[in-house]
Design an enzyme around this catalytic site. Structure first.
Site, PDB file in Angstrom:
ATOM      1  N   CYS A  19       0.834  -1.187   0.000  1.00 31.43           N
ATOM      2  CA  CYS A  19       0.000   0.000   0.000  1.00 31.43           C
ATOM      3  C   CYS A  19       0.872   1.241   0.000  1.00 31.43           C
ATOM      4  O   CYS A  19       2.092   1.167   0.145  1.00 31.43           O
ATOM      5  CB  CYS A  19      -0.897   0.032   1.238  1.00 31.43           C
ATOM      6  SG  CYS A  19      -1.985  -1.390   1.393  1.00 31.43           S
ATOM      7  N   GLY A  47      -0.672   0.898  -5.163  1.00 27.31           N
ATOM      8  CA  GLY A  47      -1.969   0.275  -4.914  1.00 27.31           C
ATOM      9  C   GLY A  47      -3.037   0.849  -5.819  1.00 27.31           C
ATOM     10  O   GLY A  47      -3.277   2.050  -5.789  1.00 27.31           O
ATOM     11  N   ASN A 125       0.673   0.547   5.885  1.00 28.41           N
ATOM     12  CA  ASN A 125       1.322  -0.221   4.812  1.00 28.41           C
ATOM     13  C   ASN A 125       2.153  -1.309   5.460  1.00 28.41           C
ATOM     14  O   ASN A 125       2.973  -1.024   6.342  1.00 28.41           O
ATOM     15  CB  ASN A 125       2.201   0.728   3.980  1.00 28.41           C
ATOM     16  CG  ASN A 125       3.081   0.009   2.963  1.00 28.41           C
ATOM     17  OD1 ASN A 125       4.145   0.490   2.620  1.00 28.41           O
ATOM     18  ND2 ASN A 125       2.649  -1.135   2.472  1.00 28.41           N
ATOM     19  N   GLY A 126       1.943  -2.541   5.046  1.00 26.69           N
ATOM     20  CA  GLY A 126       2.724  -3.640   5.606  1.00 26.69           C
ATOM     21  C   GLY A 126       1.851  -4.794   6.036  1.00 26.69           C
ATOM     22  O   GLY A 126       0.625  -4.775   5.837  1.00 26.69           O
ATOM     23  N   CYS A 264      13.168  -3.795   2.924  1.00 26.77           N
ATOM     24  CA  CYS A 264      12.680  -4.686   1.863  1.00 26.77           C
ATOM     25  C   CYS A 264      13.385  -4.360   0.554  1.00 26.77           C
ATOM     26  O   CYS A 264      13.226  -3.280  -0.008  1.00 26.77           O
ATOM     27  CB  CYS A 264      11.172  -4.508   1.703  1.00 26.77           C
ATOM     28  SG  CYS A 264      10.523  -5.376   0.270  1.00 26.77           S
ATOM     29  N   TYR A 270      11.607  -3.363  -7.578  1.00 34.02           N
ATOM     30  CA  TYR A 270      10.402  -3.296  -8.381  1.00 34.02           C
ATOM     31  C   TYR A 270       9.360  -2.296  -7.903  1.00 34.02           C
ATOM     32  O   TYR A 270       8.759  -1.589  -8.692  1.00 34.02           O
ATOM     33  CB  TYR A 270       9.742  -4.679  -8.408  1.00 34.02           C
ATOM     34  CG  TYR A 270       8.365  -4.665  -9.004  1.00 34.02           C
ATOM     35  CD1 TYR A 270       8.203  -4.633 -10.385  1.00 34.02           C
ATOM     36  CD2 TYR A 270       7.233  -4.666  -8.191  1.00 34.02           C
ATOM     37  CE1 TYR A 270       6.938  -4.595 -10.947  1.00 34.02           C
ATOM     38  CE2 TYR A 270       5.969  -4.626  -8.746  1.00 34.02           C
ATOM     39  CZ  TYR A 270       5.817  -4.594 -10.125  1.00 34.02           C
ATOM     40  OH  TYR A 270       4.576  -4.553 -10.673  1.00 34.02           O
ATOM     41  N   SER A 311       9.739  -1.305 -16.020  1.00 31.68           N
ATOM     42  CA  SER A 311      10.647  -1.516 -14.894  1.00 31.68           C
ATOM     43  C   SER A 311      12.027  -2.015 -15.292  1.00 31.68           C
ATOM     44  O   SER A 311      12.966  -1.936 -14.506  1.00 31.68           O
ATOM     45  CB  SER A 311      10.005  -2.453 -13.870  1.00 31.68           C
ATOM     46  OG  SER A 311       9.455  -3.561 -14.531  1.00 31.68           O
ATOM     47  N   ASP A 373      15.074  -7.526 -17.823  1.00 35.71           N
ATOM     48  CA  ASP A 373      13.797  -7.425 -17.114  1.00 35.71           C
ATOM     49  C   ASP A 373      14.082  -7.453 -15.619  1.00 35.71           C
ATOM     50  O   ASP A 373      15.169  -7.815 -15.191  1.00 35.71           O
ATOM     51  CB  ASP A 373      12.863  -8.570 -17.531  1.00 35.71           C
ATOM     52  CG  ASP A 373      11.396  -8.197 -17.352  1.00 35.71           C
ATOM     53  OD1 ASP A 373      11.095  -7.147 -16.737  1.00 35.71           O
ATOM     54  OD2 ASP A 373      10.544  -8.956 -17.831  1.00 35.71           O
ATOM     55  N   ASP A 374      13.096  -7.065 -14.807  1.00 39.64           N
ATOM     56  CA  ASP A 374      13.362  -6.999 -13.375  1.00 39.64           C
ATOM     57  C   ASP A 374      13.060  -8.297 -12.655  1.00 39.64           C
ATOM     58  O   ASP A 374      13.416  -8.455 -11.492  1.00 39.64           O
ATOM     59  CB  ASP A 374      12.596  -5.829 -12.732  1.00 39.64           C
ATOM     60  CG  ASP A 374      11.109  -6.001 -12.881  1.00 39.64           C
ATOM     61  OD1 ASP A 374      10.675  -6.892 -13.650  1.00 39.64           O
ATOM     62  OD2 ASP A 374      10.363  -5.240 -12.260  1.00 39.64           O
ATOM     63  N   CYS A 410       6.867 -14.463   0.903  1.00 40.80           N
ATOM     64  CA  CYS A 410       7.069 -13.267   1.725  1.00 40.80           C
ATOM     65  C   CYS A 410       5.918 -13.149   2.716  1.00 40.80           C
ATOM     66  O   CYS A 410       4.757 -13.282   2.342  1.00 40.80           O
ATOM     67  CB  CYS A 410       7.125 -12.012   0.840  1.00 40.80           C
ATOM     68  SG  CYS A 410       7.226 -10.484   1.826  1.00 40.80           S
ATOM     69  N   CYS A 462      12.757 -13.329   0.173  1.00 42.30           N
ATOM     70  CA  CYS A 462      12.113 -13.949  -0.986  1.00 42.30           C
ATOM     71  C   CYS A 462      13.147 -14.596  -1.897  1.00 42.30           C
ATOM     72  O   CYS A 462      12.832 -15.493  -2.671  1.00 42.30           O
ATOM     73  CB  CYS A 462      11.252 -12.940  -1.754  1.00 42.30           C
ATOM     74  SG  CYS A 462      12.109 -11.404  -2.157  1.00 42.30           S
TER      75      CYS A 462
END
Lengths: 482, 482, 482, 482
Positions: A19, A47, A125-126, A264, A270, A311, A373-374, A410, A462
């Protein structure tokens, strides 16, 4: 159309909440709703499911809050008429991430509530790791829950603590002692704007200033957009209180612990906008750097470096800079294919990827292309794009990914598919290369991630499975996502 | 909300019609509505005001047409449910350009009509110079007009000619003898799909093929998107007829005249998608080329070449290639600010440009920057962007424009503001430079335009004032736009 | 949702058009859009499918018309914001009847068009018998049709005649010579408001006055609603012209013929509002009278007379007055079940009739009830209602219908189902009685209809098959309705 | 458009809640959502602001609830598609009353919540007198409130009690001991449907049965509509529990006290549908009776008795029966003027009353008319209607009101304007007569009210000021309504 339909049940909580949050307190008494609206616009990439704004007037009747929330993008939910009715010089806003399932208007934020000391507006957020446990505990003392979001758990802890302590920020501090997981919070009480960040600092939160107003926002790009200057980041574990007297941060209330910090890494790779800066590190620079590392670690002879939009572009530029190979544009993206593209029911041969991307034949024909690419998640899109480059005449297609392969779930807020959907799960790089049909394939090394984030401690669970917080013993992710 | 409100009157015609057209005939009888939908998606950049699809069944009852039109983008106007009800193996589609004023649903295309020989569906891109005259003539023989679009004038001429001649295409040919101006037409009759292009070839139109289906489209990018192969362009002045027997083009009916040809250079500079190819010239290549010409003609020492997204990027790459100066990215565009951004009424300090663009400080700080854009119209946006680059730390900002200055009105379909709004009108380049605050400023030379279009004859009247057709003696533009 | 989807084809014309029309010319220059809105509200019962308003300013630029149309009720289509943008002191409005099939926004009225002498706004109630023939004739001289409504045919005839004659009203007169069937027209030209009624006078049209404004409306109830006084009816075959000089009616232009007059009896029986007065006869009085006739012709011993709401109530009151039996209320109607009631897909036992009507047990228990309705069409609803009365304890249920049985199609605008759906088709009254389960059943005699209409000549073809105009030799109704 | 905008604050609670509730449990496992939809349709007159349905499956995963709520009428909020997704054989529904101010989607019911023992769905009609006190108490133990409705207070008390006691119904009983005021509740727990009514029985609640399903509903008309049979009323103070084992009611849990009973007389006079029966008394009968009493107590010579539609009609019929004077219809109501009528901004002379009502001149011309209405609140509408009757030719207009004059506020759920807006406040009947311009005026005597309700104990505090519960010492009404 059916956005109000809510599935509600004890087994339905949505755990992951990517978020964006925004808060502002204008000491001169100007209305802040439209500034929040602009700020949310700049955070929209965090978001697109729902958004909301709650405002209050610090000089008005205590506890009077106006709130408007809805499903959709900011410019769908907020009309000039709606904004005009949101009067107040203090406010919070929120944009929420779109996932399948329990996406309902009930879960939109900010959460606005009456409690013992008046009203609170809360944007979050989280993702809490111990939310289910905390919910159950609360229910055993008579709490009722009307949403399935963690924010309601947080609100309860603040409300209950508030009975014991003299200030909201102390109640927030007391609550934070019980919360485990990732959270960046913006809280509006009748006369205060409060920002808080978990001790790990998973999710970003920064402070800005414009004239006589202070701002809290998930990313610095929102400060830029509203013409505010960056003041500093809220630190991991810190609670900041903004009142008419300015900005305060009581060391004793905070839960700072440098050994815990774990930003993070996915924000850099990303999630964040490239023009944001987190804890001193520019996201754009981090991505350029990832491209440079790829060029150092996985060089290949070629004529052209291209990024998969949007991205992959920055890493492609970094690769080009480091390698000396020409940077170019290989793809045209259809900017009208947005969130709302719905495949017709009539059977047709058109593919979703072709609708979104066309290849510039002119640019790639006869060339050896390095495509950056990411990430590769399921692999299907990568395979299609590699095929499109070949159809357009590319002689070779070398794929470089500006992140390591995804291997682990995650628990802190990032929406990664289950392992069986991850192409990297149980496959070697060579096997993946064959699946996507590239001439060569390399990923960014895990050892490069820390440098991408400027050497600050990161969470890369991750990729490497090393969780800063013990993951739930029962697989809550599986348990709650079904 | 108020999209149905129509101002209708003899003095209200909207002259300029930048649009996209699409047609398809599937000989195997498959429904084509969803393919048209995908095709219109790829042409959406040519018109975001309204869109429509009309389909018919070549084996069904003659003259049965299903049509759906509406204000908005393709994915707003067409739902899967609507598409599902549009049955037929032949069809035409249209996207229409958004301008202020008489933008109403009544004027949406395709135009569907009953006439002496059944029904016609007609989609049209371009602008007739003699439409008012033709309207008046028709009215004197009892015609009534229900829209303010040129397409209705064209339809009448076809309908009237059809009484005299044995085929629709002959009626189209007869009508074309009276039409003056720019037009690319796609027409559906019960058993035929017809494409036609004015003798000047102002507006593009190409032919594609996919299995047993033929396609007509404004740009080749629409063929790519639906997975069709490019067959050839409809030639200036040509009429092509697609029936079950294939594609036919009767030389005698056509109005070809190589001396007349005058392709609109603005399609290459701005309007078309870079992945389209017109009459053998790639739009992407044309733009790269414009950048190269700028580098040759207006060199400057600098550290970085950047494009103003999106349309300045290709020319920036061309400039970088030719000059050897590094190509980079300086801007982050907010992709959520679309057609529908509406400024809040609450007074606020936020500017529209900041909402759309942020500068990547990291990328430009301390650098001498060459900024490439495709045009300067009023100058205000350019001035803001130059200022943002300086605020972000750019030491020098050199502006290069990949087109000559706009100086003249367009009567053939391009929406150029009136002269008093054009910054280049009555000003030297040096004066413009001062207004936008750049360290240096150069435009592309008029002599470079022909080469951009691969040497084919072009219309560059908006730059040089040389009109391929005598412009109306009375200033119809002024007269009709009030 | 899918209101824009239009089936358009030569075999698709909708023949029957029950509608309401309204026109106003305010000589003092006041805006009239909101008065038209109120007027259409009062005529809403004549059409709930679509509505529209077109206005112009008699002192403004000639031919400038603002129009807004849409699918739905007046208060759905017109918001205060829309009305506010409709400036002009002369205007026409229209409400259109809802039938299945070709109900599309394209067919909404008023029709607004440019023609040789400027612009016309045209609103039309009724149905032409020779519309298909007239269409074909027009098409053979190059006309194109964009709707499937008769109004477009009428507009063409006026436009073509206008080339030959000096005034609009003469053009209307010339057009009327070719039109066969039912029509009441309100036409707005830049400086005139014109009303016209076919020689038979099938459909009503009246003139009102309020201060310095003249009004034309389908029913006098619209005059009441806007606070205007009734002036007189437009006579069958008459053309009235309202200009700044007042109201004029040129005898020579008119097509009056007392022998032709044939007012639609269905307006009195069902269609019109009871507070309207047509050609001197009150609709309420006509219905009371029908009830009295029923009591005279078909008496029965009973305790209570009740009407099926709403349309049966007046006749029930008449029956009660004449018979001396108590009038009562037996039904409660759910006023929230409107046009938009949509049956859920989940299988359920609830019936549509029960949703709309409940019986007042208290009122009918143990009683012998006379139930008055205005018609029996298919018979299913009547059977259900009789059953509900019995379930509620009614000892006897005697049904009296305040009209004769429907036996014949209507070609002039009334929507009567095809013969095989009419319960009276091929059945005796006794057979119908058994089907609906009543203790007795009587219809109003055909000989009573003329008296209901105050002795004026009527068209009762739907009951007696005597058509004032020769019906089309081919069954156009069947041909066009499939 | 702006329905989501919520004003939320400690001083904003809306006290008065006229609503309708519905619950059903189908033991055979059939989906109940569409039956609830039909039931809410029949209760729509009790609330047009918002509505909602929550369903669960008693054989499915415990605590899984699907809910859909929205602003508007049932047929606006519920589409067939939405209903189809609401699966479950137990459910509750709610319609909510429209008042100005804090009408927001957040406050829509049913309230659905997770608590210690799973989930609850709760629908509530009535108003608690001690809600603010209970809220404050809850807040002091850490409760948070997200709505401003009493239902949330009730839910909390049930949730907290549930920790101590073994069943939901015992928790409801424990909660009821603390609630003061008017409430009829329908509660759905995973395996039980519970109905409860306050000891005074202010608001109605009845039990029905259809095949293997039990129903709870505010009014019997909802049972009729879905084809269920009436079983009995829930008694004042009673708690009924419906499970697979049938319907149970534990005497010891109930709070029955015959001395307390005080049914709201306003349900009989105005609020309920005439086809409903409460505690053995038919609403229709009560209204007929009120008319009869008026004829006995306030006779007058006249030619015609008419009711002001709709609510005056039954009393008019009663007056006519008792007096022997003819009953008639004097008004035509425009049934398209609904909840959504919005006055245009263009200045216009049209009045709201004329839009809604026209007078049937034919019916009243030259007559002495007795006009029956159910109440006079502000008096302005009555004056207008009396004037309209006179304009239509009525020789005399005698007004009879089928209720006593409003003089006192209601704290239990009825929305009565503040005293200064009540015409009867501080005025004699003669003064009121003069204001409304009637020839004579009489109200129903307060002594007649008890007989209207069949002799059962009633609350008529709005007329006589005798409150069954001590009204709040501070004027909470005033305090909370600002």
């Amino acid at each position: 159309m059916n956005q109000n339909l809510m599935d509600f049940g004890i087994g339905e909580e949505k755990l992951r909440e990517e978020c964006g949050v925004f808060g502002i307190y204008d000491f001169e008494g100007n209305d802040v709703a439209s500034t929040i609206y602009y700020g949310l616009f700049a955070l929209q990439h965090r978001g697109q499911e729902s958004c909301g704004i709650a405002v209050s007037d610090t000089d008005g009747p205590k506890g009077k809050v106006s709130v408007h929330k809805g499903m959709g993008l900011c410019n769908e939910v907020f009309t000039p008429e709606v904004l005009e009715q949101l009067h107040g010089n203090i406010g919070v806003g929120h944009v929420r991430y779109s996932t399948a399932g329990s996406s309902t208007r009930e879960n939109a934020q900010p959460l606005v509530l009456n409690y013992v000391k008046g009203t609170l507006g809360l944007a979050h957020n989280g993702n809490l790791v111990n939310a289910p446990k905390l919910r159950h505990e609360l229910e055993y003392t008579g709490a009722i829950f009307q949403t399935t979001i963690d924010s309601e758990v947080i609100a309860y802890h603040i409300a209950r603590a508030r009975v014991q302590v003299p200030t909201v920020e102390e109640a927030v501090a007391a609550a934070m002692k019980k919360l485990e997981g990732a959270y960046s919070l913006v809280i509006m009480s009748p006369r205060k704007l409060i920002g808080a960040r978990d001790p790990f600092g998973f999710k970003p939160l920064c402070i800005g200033k414009r004239d006589k107003a202070y701002i809290l926002a998930s990313e610095t790009c929102a400060l830029e957009t509203i013409g505010a200057e960056f003041v500093r980041d809220v630190e991991p574990g810190e609670i900041v209180t903004i009142t008419k007297d300015g900005i305060a941060s009581n060391r004793e209330m905070c839960l700072k612990d440098p050994l815990k910090e774990a930003r993070c890494i996915f924000e850099y790779i990303y999630f964040a906008r490239p023009d944001s800066v987190f804890d001193g590190v520019s996201v754009y620079h981090a991505r350029i750097q990832a491209g440079r590392f790829l060029a150092m670690d996985s060089p290949v002879e070629a004529d052209l470096v291209v990024g998969v939009p949007e991205s992959g572009n920055a890493a492609a530029l970094g690769y080009a800079m480091e390698s000396g190979i020409s940077y170019g544009t290989a793809f045209v993206k259809n900017s009208y294919v947005g969130r709302t593209f719905i495949k017709p029911k009539q059977s047709s041969r058109e593919s979703a990827v072709r609708i979104k991307l066309n290849v510039l034949k002119e640019a790639v024909d006869g060339k050896r292309v390095i495509m950056i690419d990411d990430s590769i998640v399921r692999g299907t899109t990568s395979a299609l794009i590699v095929g499109m480059l070949r159809d357009a005449g590319a002689r070779e297609v070398h794929v470089r990914i500006s992140a390591p392969p995804f291997l682990h779930p995650c628990y802190f807020g990032t929406d990664i598919p289950t392992e069986d959907q991850l192409i990297a799960h149980g496959r070697t790089v060579e096997e993946i290369r064959q699946i996507i049909g590239a001439d060569s394939l390399s990923f960014l090394g895990q050892d490069r991630l820390a440098a991408m984030a400027g050497g600050r401690p990161i969470c890369a669970a991750c990729f490497d499975g090393k969780y800063p917080i013990e993951p739930p013993s029962e697989d809550i992710r599986g348990a709650y996502e079904k």
